[in-house]
Design a protein around this motif. Sequence first.
Motif, mmCIF file in Angstrom:
data_model
loop_
_atom_site.group_PDB
_atom_site.id
_atom_site.type_symbol
_atom_site.label_atom_id
_atom_site.label_comp_id
_atom_site.label_asym_id
_atom_site.label_seq_id
_atom_site.Cartn_x
_atom_site.Cartn_y
_atom_site.Cartn_z
ATOM 1 N N ASP A 33 -9.134 -31.264 -11.891
ATOM 2 C CA ASP A 33 -9.555 -30.115 -11.083
ATOM 3 C C ASP A 33 -9.705 -28.856 -11.920
ATOM 4 O O ASP A 33 -10.459 -27.941 -11.572
ATOM 5 C CB ASP A 33 -8.539 -29.853 -9.970
ATOM 6 C CG ASP A 33 -8.410 -31.024 -9.006
ATOM 7 O OD1 ASP A 33 -9.145 -32.011 -9.184
ATOM 8 O OD2 ASP A 33 -7.572 -30.969 -8.086
ATOM 9 N N LEU A 34 -8.982 -28.786 -13.028
ATOM 10 C CA LEU A 34 -8.986 -27.576 -13.852
ATOM 11 C C LEU A 34 -10.295 -27.395 -14.615
ATOM 12 O O LEU A 34 -10.504 -26.346 -15.236
ATOM 13 C CB LEU A 34 -7.812 -27.613 -14.834
ATOM 14 C CG LEU A 34 -6.421 -27.666 -14.186
ATOM 15 C CD1 LEU A 34 -5.344 -27.757 -15.254
ATOM 16 C CD2 LEU A 34 -6.186 -26.456 -13.291
ATOM 17 N N SER A 90 -0.852 -28.911 -11.245
ATOM 18 C CA SER A 90 -2.254 -29.164 -10.879
ATOM 19 C C SER A 90 -2.659 -30.574 -11.274
ATOM 20 O O SER A 90 -2.122 -31.137 -12.229
ATOM 21 C CB SER A 90 -3.200 -28.174 -11.570
ATOM 22 O OG SER A 90 -2.978 -26.853 -11.167
ATOM 23 N N GLN A 94 1.732 -25.283 -6.362
ATOM 24 C CA GLN A 94 0.755 -26.333 -6.677
ATOM 25 C C GLN A 94 -0.646 -25.849 -6.349
ATOM 26 O O GLN A 94 -0.867 -25.202 -5.328
ATOM 27 C CB GLN A 94 1.069 -27.612 -5.882
ATOM 28 C CG GLN A 94 0.110 -28.762 -6.192
ATOM 29 C CD GLN A 94 0.553 -30.078 -5.573
ATOM 30 O OE1 GLN A 94 1.721 -30.441 -5.633
ATOM 31 N NE2 GLN A 94 -0.384 -30.796 -4.979
ATOM 32 N N GLN A 95 -1.613 -26.201 -7.226
ATOM 33 C CA GLN A 95 -3.005 -25.786 -7.064
ATOM 34 C C GLN A 95 -3.965 -26.893 -7.475
ATOM 35 O O GLN A 95 -3.953 -27.298 -8.638
ATOM 36 C CB GLN A 95 -3.249 -24.543 -7.915
ATOM 37 C CG GLN A 95 -4.629 -23.979 -7.882
ATOM 38 C CD GLN A 95 -4.904 -23.210 -6.612
ATOM 39 O OE1 GLN A 95 -4.816 -23.762 -5.510
ATOM 40 N NE2 GLN A 95 -5.239 -21.948 -6.731
#
Length: 441
Positions: free
Chosen positions: A243-244, A239, A210-211
């Motif tokens: 955030d991406l 994700s 997870q990121q």
Amino acid sequence: MYKYFPHTPEDLEEMLTACGITSLEDLSADVPEEIRFKGDYDLPEGKSEIEVRRFFQQLAAQNKPLICFAGAGVYDHYCPAVAQNIIQRSEFLTSYTPYQAEISQGTLHYIFEYQTMMSELTGMPVSNASMYDGTTATAEAMLMAFHAGKKVDTVLLSETVDEKTRKVTETYAKYHGVNIETIPACDGETNFQAMEERLEKGGVAGVILQQPNRFGIIEDFSGVAEKVHNAKALFIINSIAADLAVLRTPGEWGADIAVGEGQSLGLPMAFGGPYIGYMCCTEKLMRKMPGRIVGQTVDNRGQRAFVLTLQAREQHIRRHKATSNICSNESLMALYVTIYMSLMGREGLKEAAQLSYSAAHYLHDALLTLPECHEVYEKPFFNEFLIRYDGDVDALQKRCAEKGFMAGVRISDHEILFAATEKNSREDIDNLIKIMKEDRS
């Protein structure tokens, strides 16, 4: 007989005859007499429109909106008012699959645009449309890895993946014969040494990371894809979609499948739903992807047209070959996300993410000025972080809520996960800190 039922007594008699029974009560003949309800339903008298409106206004008045500093997978992001106005148009309020392309061009068009935007956001070539939520999307990705593997049944799941997601994935795995093994965490991050050692033993179909991770930490996935692929496994990254806009994409990390929650793309928190899970993958895995994929073509007049290019549901193919999915009701949420991203644009998404990052770091530094607050992990984070609190977490959150603030998510007896978004101003943060100082004294 029934005021709002369209059937006449003659219609009912015809249907009963066709069923071989004499009365509607015969339909429930198999229900034991002792468990049947024989009393009158406790229903209130009918109300006029103004009375109904007043009733619900009084209920709504009991709600106490809070300034939200909580996250853990659900975030209080701003959404332009026009998005909510468009989404409520009657032609969009349906959950049905656009089976007939010739009369569903509008629906197919926005699904196509959704897929395009999610592919750009994740850096992956293929997107479906769409999944129930981020947790089930991750579980479906686990099954994709399992089915793509050759005579291997193990999927590695990092301990730093959100706990809710891990539990749902483990439940899916239990009933599909998948063996889930946990990659331990080390100082708030995935223990990549332990992951590599397990991969070397073989028998692994996929790895899920997870990121940013469940603690808000931005992990470094450099070299991970190569190690996973050398073990002939698939690399899956979960994700939060928003955030991406500023972080390295799953595609840039070399992921095979990108999944996660899309709620951060303008959807209101709404007491838990409805949300939308996204799923993107490489072209090689496209036919193993659950859900549907809309493609672009031309009709017999040479005009641009949209069609359901890939349909892997049991309505379209043999049941045993169908991919499991729960996605029909997500078309409306896909439209919502599409409108949001169209309005925000590439730069708008980046700006919202950067404002969230700045607000979270300002909140983080302000909390650490309080002697009872301590940093748990001194690691880079995005808009969420973990704080150790020397006191009663439940009591603190209750006091803050009474004064209009949702002070994070309780992780343990002395740990709170705080989050901030572009909606949290410096004034909001300063007021929260002020309340915590006052309560301390």
